[in-house]
Structure formats: C-alpha cells, structure tokens
Enzyme design. Structure first.
Site, PDB file in Angstrom:
ATOM      1  CB  CYS A   1      -0.977   0.013   1.170  1.00 48.03           C
ATOM      2  SG  CYS A   1      -0.201   0.090   2.790  1.00 48.03           S
ATOM      3  CB  SER A   2       0.400   4.529  -1.524  1.00 47.34           C
ATOM      4  OG  SER A   2       0.134   3.915  -2.777  1.00 47.34           O
ATOM      5  CB  THR A   3       0.141   6.565   2.816  1.00 45.81           C
ATOM      6  OG1 THR A   3      -1.232   6.145   2.937  1.00 45.81           O
ATOM      7  CG2 THR A   3       0.298   7.389   1.543  1.00 45.81           C
TER       8      THR A   3
END
Length: 337
Positions: A93-95
C-alpha cells in the site's frame, strides 16, 4: 533464463514436434527427409524459456542438412506426483495510514511466504518486491521443473505504470515464473500469450490512468484548500498573540527560558565549586580563630622551643583593680566604656 545451444536443443527435443511429427529425442526434419537447420517454431515455443526467441538452431552433432535419422528415444520416467506449486505473495500500500490486512488475509491461505511493505509506486526501488522476485528466480533456477507463482491481490499492487508492468511481466515470463491475480478482470494465473497479453496491456494502461486521475484530484483539492487559507501541514506552534507577547518581552530585556536555564546552570556550577572549597577536611584540627595549628596569625611559623603555657600566663595576669586573678578562675570581662 539464458540457455546454451546444447541446453536449448535438449529442452526442445523433450517434446514431439507438432509440425513434422518428429518424435521426442530427434531433431526436426524437412519434407525431403533431411535434418532441418533449426527447430520448428511450434516445437520450441513449448519451452517457456524459449518463447521469445525468433529461432533455435540445431546443433552440429545432430547433422543439419543430412538425411534425417531418429535419435535415441527419450526414457519414459514414471509419472511423479504433481508437485505443489510454490506461491510467493506480495502485498503493498502507498502510505502508512492505509492498511494491509485485507491483502494479507487474502494471501495467507494460498502463499507460503508473503512480502509486504508500505511504499508508493513512484519509488522505483521497492525492497520487499525485489526480495520476492529474487526468491522466485532462485527457486526456478535451482529446480526448473518446479512451478513458481507470484501472487498479488490486484494488478496495481505491483505497479501503476504501464511500461513498468509490461517489463515486469516480461521478466517473469522469461524466468518461467507465473503471475497470479486474486481480484480484477484477470483473476487467476496470467496467460502471457494470445488474448491474455492484450488484456494485461489494457489493464496496465488503465492502472496508469487511474493513478494520474488520483494525482490530479489531489492537486486540485490542495489548490482549493489553499485558496481558503488552509495550506496543509501541521498546525502552527505560535499564534499571533504569542508572537506579539514574545516580541514585547524581548524589547523589555526579559531573558528567554533557554537563557534562564543556562544562567541557573552556571549558578549551580559556581555554588558547587564554592561548597567544595569550604568543605572541611576530616582529621584537620584548627585553632581558636579558624587558623591551622603550626601557623601564626600572619602565616609565619612559631619560634623554636617549648610553647608557653597560657594557663600560667592567665594566672599571673592582673585584673582590672591590679590584683591577680585567682588560680583557675575565668578572666573578667572589661567593663564597657
């Protein structure tokens, strides 16, 4: 996976030729009954590592251009039980605010080992993805017949750039590693041939378009918030009132808390040094007025010889009326005036 000419020839001759019907263990043949100079395409594409090759030459020891002779038949080994495919999972996932648990819950029942990380696809080097790919390549190189599958929850977990996704798909295909998607239009093991390759390219382009759309909407929201006075970031530590009060205290000469702390620290150090100078040394006896024995009032040594007895001196010292003090009595105080 790079193969030498002999390794490629042995891998191709493990299968029968669909075009010339040459049996396994023999090179391909022409209609005139001679050995071909290169293997037929429908035969060598059966080897996953040779699917991208344009041609595979027949080695000189097979006699290309000479009359075709059948080679030694391939020994038929008893069919071994189908080996269980090794699935390597990857979640991303990105963050840090996003959660990985939904991806992990979908991967855990299938995969023996899962690599996960929280990193944006804009970062070119993703450590956990590199570890997953390296493990898959090493397993496939050590056991070429072992089926190795890289499993992800959805396509955009690998990347959101079409060119990067196509490059990664080509690397997996050349290494003989399969790609499996758990959700999306291409759910299941990805087939890099035929229509599967076209759908994969379309989904890769769609993932990149989605990423660009999210970025544009994010920037648009930031511009709208900035026009309303909200520039993002953490809240201010000092407001206007606190700043005005600080400037007024500075103009009056009031020291800052840091300056006061430094001054207090210096005072403590000075008091500590003073207290150490005033500290009495155990066992050292001092005189009546705080002077050390063996020194006179001016710091000179006393004269040599026996020291006179003060008690005898007081015994013969006259009082105020001229009469000597009785022996053992205290000296009377001199009257005021």
């Amino acid at each position: 996976m790079h193969l030498t000419p002999d390794q490629a020839a042995n891998a191709v001759e493990r299968n029968d030729c669909p075009k010339c019907e040459a049996p396994a263990g023999s090179p391909c043949r022409t209609r005139a009954g001679k050995t071909t100079a290169k293997y037929h395409t429908p035969r060598f594409i059966l080897v996953p590592a040779l699917r991208e090759e344009l041609e595979v030459l027949v080695p000189d020891d097979r006699g290309p251009g000479r009359p075709w002779k059948p080679g030694p038949p391939v020994e038929q080994t008893p069919a071994a039980p189908a080996a269980v495919a090794i699935r390597i999972g990857y979640a991303r996932c990105s963050t840090a605010q996003q959660e990985l648990q939904s991806q992990l819950d979908a991967l855990e029942p299938l995969c023996k080992l899962i690599f996960s990380e929280k990193i944006s696809t804009r970062v070119k080097v993703r450590p956990e993805l590199e570890k997953a790919l390296r493990l898959a390549y090493d397993i496939k190189e050590a056991a070429p017949d072992q089926e190795v599958i890289l499993t992800v929850h959805e396509l955009k977990r690998l990347a959101r750039n079409a060119a990067e996704l196509m490059t990664l798909s080509g690397q997996l295909q050349s290494a003989g590693v399969q790609l499996e998607l758990l959700t999306g239009p291409l759910t299941g093991i990805h087939d890099p041939n035929g229509m599967g390759a076209m759908f994969f390219a379309v989904l890769a382009a769609a993932a990149q378009i989605e990423r660009n759309y999210i970025r544009e909407k994010t920037l648009e929201g930031q511009v709208v918030a900035a026009s309303k006075g909200n520039h993002g970031g953490r809240p201010k530590v000092i407001d206007d009132d606190s700043l005005l009060l600080g400037l007024a205290l500075k103009d009056r000469g009031v020291p800052r808390p840091r300056d006061r702390e430094e001054a207090d620290h210096q005072d403590r150090q000075e008091r500590r040094r003073t207290s150490l100078r005033r500290l009495r040394v155990p066992g050292a006896r001092r005189g009546r007025r705080g002077r050390r024995p063996g020194r006179s009032a001016r710091g000179r040594s006393p004269p040599a010889g026996p020291r006179p007895d003060n008690r005898s001196r007081q015994r013969h010292r006259p009082g105020a009326d001229g009469t000597p003090h009785p022996a053992g009595s205290r000296r009377h105080r001199r009257p005021d005036g």
